[in-house]
Design an enzyme around this catalytic site. Structure first.
Site, PDB file in Angstrom:
ATOM      1  N   TYR A 202     -10.783   7.016   3.897  1.00 33.96           N
ATOM      2  CA  TYR A 202     -10.281   5.659   3.703  1.00 33.96           C
ATOM      3  C   TYR A 202     -11.386   4.735   3.187  1.00 33.96           C
ATOM      4  O   TYR A 202     -11.154   3.858   2.351  1.00 33.96           O
ATOM      5  CB  TYR A 202      -9.713   5.110   5.010  1.00 33.96           C
ATOM      6  CG  TYR A 202      -8.334   5.624   5.335  1.00 33.96           C
ATOM      7  CD1 TYR A 202      -7.209   5.060   4.764  1.00 33.96           C
ATOM      8  CD2 TYR A 202      -8.157   6.684   6.227  1.00 33.96           C
ATOM      9  CE1 TYR A 202      -5.939   5.531   5.058  1.00 33.96           C
ATOM     10  CE2 TYR A 202      -6.897   7.166   6.530  1.00 33.96           C
ATOM     11  CZ  TYR A 202      -5.782   6.579   5.940  1.00 33.96           C
ATOM     12  OH  TYR A 202      -4.526   7.063   6.232  1.00 33.96           O
TER      13      TYR A 202
ATOM     14  N   HIS B  51       1.695   4.547  -2.764  1.00 33.26           N
ATOM     15  CA  HIS B  51       1.784   6.006  -2.609  1.00 33.26           C
ATOM     16  C   HIS B  51       3.083   6.533  -3.232  1.00 33.26           C
ATOM     17  O   HIS B  51       3.100   7.604  -3.858  1.00 33.26           O
ATOM     18  CB  HIS B  51       1.745   6.390  -1.132  1.00 33.26           C
ATOM     19  CG  HIS B  51       0.384   6.325  -0.512  1.00 33.26           C
ATOM     20  ND1 HIS B  51      -0.707   6.971  -1.042  1.00 33.26           N
ATOM     21  CD2 HIS B  51      -0.052   5.716   0.625  1.00 33.26           C
ATOM     22  CE1 HIS B  51      -1.764   6.754  -0.270  1.00 33.26           C
ATOM     23  NE2 HIS B  51      -1.398   5.987   0.739  1.00 33.26           N
TER      24      HIS B  51
ATOM     25  N   HIS C 127       0.835  -1.205   0.000  1.00 29.21           N
ATOM     26  CA  HIS C 127       0.000   0.000   0.000  1.00 29.21           C
ATOM     27  C   HIS C 127       0.873   1.259   0.000  1.00 29.21           C
ATOM     28  O   HIS C 127       0.677   2.168  -0.817  1.00 29.21           O
ATOM     29  CB  HIS C 127      -0.916  -0.016   1.221  1.00 29.21           C
ATOM     30  CG  HIS C 127      -1.710   1.234   1.421  1.00 29.21           C
ATOM     31  ND1 HIS C 127      -3.046   1.331   1.097  1.00 29.21           N
ATOM     32  CD2 HIS C 127      -1.373   2.458   1.931  1.00 29.21           C
ATOM     33  CE1 HIS C 127      -3.479   2.542   1.378  1.00 29.21           C
ATOM     34  NE2 HIS C 127      -2.481   3.241   1.890  1.00 29.21           N
ATOM     35  N   GLU C 128       1.817   1.322   0.939  1.00 33.25           N
ATOM     36  CA  GLU C 128       2.646   2.531   1.041  1.00 33.25           C
ATOM     37  C   GLU C 128       3.507   2.710  -0.201  1.00 33.25           C
ATOM     38  O   GLU C 128       3.734   3.839  -0.647  1.00 33.25           O
ATOM     39  CB  GLU C 128       3.514   2.476   2.298  1.00 33.25           C
ATOM     40  CG  GLU C 128       2.737   2.468   3.611  1.00 33.25           C
ATOM     41  CD  GLU C 128       1.799   3.661   3.781  1.00 33.25           C
ATOM     42  OE1 GLU C 128       2.026   4.708   3.129  1.00 33.25           O
ATOM     43  OE2 GLU C 128       0.847   3.558   4.566  1.00 33.25           O
TER      44      GLU C 128
ATOM     45  N   GLU D 140      -6.236   7.903  -1.090  1.00 35.01           N
ATOM     46  CA  GLU D 140      -5.896   6.516  -0.771  1.00 35.01           C
ATOM     47  C   GLU D 140      -6.276   5.537  -1.875  1.00 35.01           C
ATOM     48  O   GLU D 140      -5.849   4.373  -1.852  1.00 35.01           O
ATOM     49  CB  GLU D 140      -6.597   6.091   0.529  1.00 35.01           C
ATOM     50  CG  GLU D 140      -6.215   6.909   1.755  1.00 35.01           C
ATOM     51  CD  GLU D 140      -4.757   6.740   2.162  1.00 35.01           C
ATOM     52  OE1 GLU D 140      -4.165   5.691   1.824  1.00 35.01           O
ATOM     53  OE2 GLU D 140      -4.214   7.648   2.810  1.00 35.01           O
TER      54      GLU D 140
END
Length: 612
Positions: free
Chosen positions: A581, A445, A441-442, A470
């Site tokens: 989110y 980003h 997930h990160e 997100e």
């Protein structure tokens, strides 16, 4: 990039950047009104601000990651001073007049130029430039104090070193690797820290309900004596800020700029989710209670400190699924290399690890380039293990924003900061599948931030609506549930050629939505709490939290605890936006459906990660 900054150097960086930015604004304001254009006024100011932010970003970032407290303190001071300076510059009357003059020229604009002009004028209105001078002055005071409160709130959590000191005998039943790595006091007691890896393992594995209760109390009271007053002051100031600008609440002010547009729409969204989730969540909680009654006949309720423990037991009973066994197949190095290889294939990239000095020896640095033409695109850093004074969650930080500059494109730079379990003697850091998903997930980003092609820093990377930001990363999380991707991410820590066995993978996939109604309803309640906090000034944030959790039929924090003191999103940019989110996940799943329709599998290629 240079991260070897002394406190004196940090102060010098701010002074130079401030002087340069001020001079640029002075030049814009001094130009004759007849000569003002979009390029020499609106775009010029945006570019000057981007240069200022780039100049101070590295030093500011050290507040979250530097192992040197003196450097962190200097970075905190820089944050406070730069925020105060930017608040002052955003309300310079002469620059505002120049912007209005340029806008009044009526130049035919399109694309990002048109959007920048509209966003600039809207931003001035939201800063209160149409208000009387006295109200504008008060607005500046409020914004400066809010900046101070946000920085202090984060620092209190980051620097808190509280722990539970217990006799070693009370740690029976916990993983041996965890216990052996915990520090001892001179009296022979064990210090059980409040970092996420330690806390989660104790709450899942300790059969000692008293120990779990004591640790949960400490965890949800972390920095409470300092942070509850800071939060309550911030909520009152945000409400005042919104009122000065003519809004009925801070939630109305904040959400106006987002996809949802209004708090009423968000409340409808959250209550619809509650109605869909409530029945299943209640049934899931009942299952946990029945399991608890096997240990405590006649138990009337589940306590917060019980849930993780009995959830882990139920998971193993229902699916014969042991997350710790799965964890053996996800050593951090294998996960990192597998994640990078998947992103390279999906996005047509090449990542090369390079030797470069960072802010800590554990940090790894990578160059991003285009696989087809070899063109360098940007850089990223990975800082994956906890240490004293470091940011305690997982996040992606933008260090340099990609944007058009004279002579080319400014190469973006970002960093993943996480807190995975440290390697121990003879054993690497092993990630749970949930942590694998977090890293994936990160890193999503990071890709969003570094693959940007935006013309202006204002629209670069993840600078999108807060309730959409997100979505790209949430969409990419789906890949870690693909059997083909799991094979690429896994490899037993003692023999990397041994991939996650098919039977364990099948159990993991079957357990994917285990207690998902409870978990999601908990997120709904947190989003509702955030929204309630920003709808009216609460007299008592703890009491309001109790009422909101009761309304959404979610077990709230234990009596006597103050979870809001560690709910960092309230002070870290998600104020009146935690619902994002859930909101963005709807779009994320829609986006992922394109992969499901149009790509039957992920291309298989060997990793192209060069050794340093």
């Amino acid at each position: 990039m240079d991260f070897d900054l002394s406190p004196a150097r940090i102060a010098s960086i701010f002074a130079s950047a401030k002087a340069e930015y001020s001079a640029a604004l002075d030049r814009v304001a001094a130009a004759p009104a007849s000569e003002r254009t979009f390029a020499n006024t609106v775009a010029a100011v945006e570019g000057a601000q981007a240069r200022f932010m780039e100049s101070v970003n590295t030093a500011s970032f050290l507040f979250s990651v530097s192992p040197d407290k003196a450097v962190r303190d200097a970075a905190r001071k820089l944050d406070e001073e730069s925020d105060s300076f930017l608040i002052e510059t955003s309300q310079r009357e002469d620059v505002y007049r120049a912007m209005r003059d340029a806008a009044d020229k009526g130049e035919p604009l399109s694309g990002e130029d048109k959007r920048l002009l509209e966003a600039t004028l809207r931003g001035y209105a939201r800063e209160g430039m149409g208000l009387p001078a006295a109200k504008r002055a008060r607005g500046r005071e409020v914004q400066k104090r809010l900046s101070e409160l946000s920085i202090a709130f984060s620092e209190n959590l980051k620097d808190d070193q509280d722990a539970l000191e217990v006799d070693p005998a009370r740690l029976a039943g916990l993983p041996a690797d965890l216990v052996s790595g915990l520090p001892r006091t001179p009296e022979g007691k064990v210090r059980v820290g409040l970092d996420y890896p330690t806390y989660r393992q104790v709450m899942k594995h300790s059969p000692d309900a008293g120990l779990r209760r004591e640790l949960e109390s400490k965890f949800n009271n972390q920095a409470a004596d300092k942070n509850v007053p800071l939060l309550e002051e911030a909520l009152a100031l945000r409400h005042e800020q919104a009122a000065l600008l003519g809004y009925r609440s801070y939630a109305d002010y904040a959400i106006e700029e987002r996809m949802a547009k209004s708090p009423d729409k968000v409340w409808d969204f959250l209550r619809r989710l509650k109605s869909l989730l409530f029945g299943r969540a209640k049934a899931e909680m009942a299952e946990l209670l029945e399991l608890k009654r096997e240990d405590e006949p006649g138990a009337a309720e589940m306590h917060n400190w019980d849930i993780s423990y009995y959830a882990d037991k139920l998971l193993k009973l229902r699916y014969d699924y042991d997350p710790e066994k799965v964890q053996e197949y996800f050593p951090v190095q294998t996960v990192v290399e597998g994640t990078l290889s998947v992103y390279q294939d999906v996005l047509g990239l090449r990542f090369n690890e390079v030797r470069a000095k960072a802010w800590h020896p554990d940090v790894r640095v990578y160059e991003i380039s285009d696989r087809e033409d070899g063109r360098r695109i940007g850089w990223f850093y990975l800082d994956l293990y906890p240490r004293e004074g470091k940011y305690k969650h997982a996040a992606a930080f933008t260090l340099v924003s990609g944007r058009e500059v004279e002579g080319g494109y400014r190469e973006p730079v970002s960093a993943v900061v996480a807190n995975f379990t440290k390697p121990s003697a003879g054993k690497p850091s092993l990630l749970t599948h949930g942590e694998v998903e977090t890293f994936f997930h990160e890193f999503g980003h990071i890709m969003n931030q570094t693959l940007t092609k935006a013309r202006y820093a204002s629209f670069s990377g993840s600078r999108v609506a807060r309730d959409f930001v997100e979505a790209p990363s949430q969409m990419l999380e789906n890949f870690v549930w693909s059997p083909e991707v799991v094979e690429r991410l896994s490899g037993h820590w003692q023999d990397p050629s041994r991939k996650l066995p098919k039977d364990l993978l099948e159990k993991m996939l079957k357990a994917r939505h285990f207690l998902s109604a409870m978990d999601t309803l908990g997120q709904v309640a947190l989003a509702a709490l955030d929204l309630a906090y920003h709808t009216a000034v609460p007299a008592d944030t703890t009491e309001l939290m109790r009422r909101v959790f009761e309304e959404f039929d979610v077990r709230g924090p234990s009596p006597g605890t103050h979870f809001q003191a560690r709910f960092g999103h309230l002070m870290g940019g998600y104020s009146a936006g935690y619902y994002g989110y859930l909101w963005s996940k709807v779009f994320a799943q829609d986006i992922f459906s394109r992969f499901e329709r149009e790509a039957s599998s992920i291309p298989r290629r060997a990793p192209t990660i060069a050794a340093p």
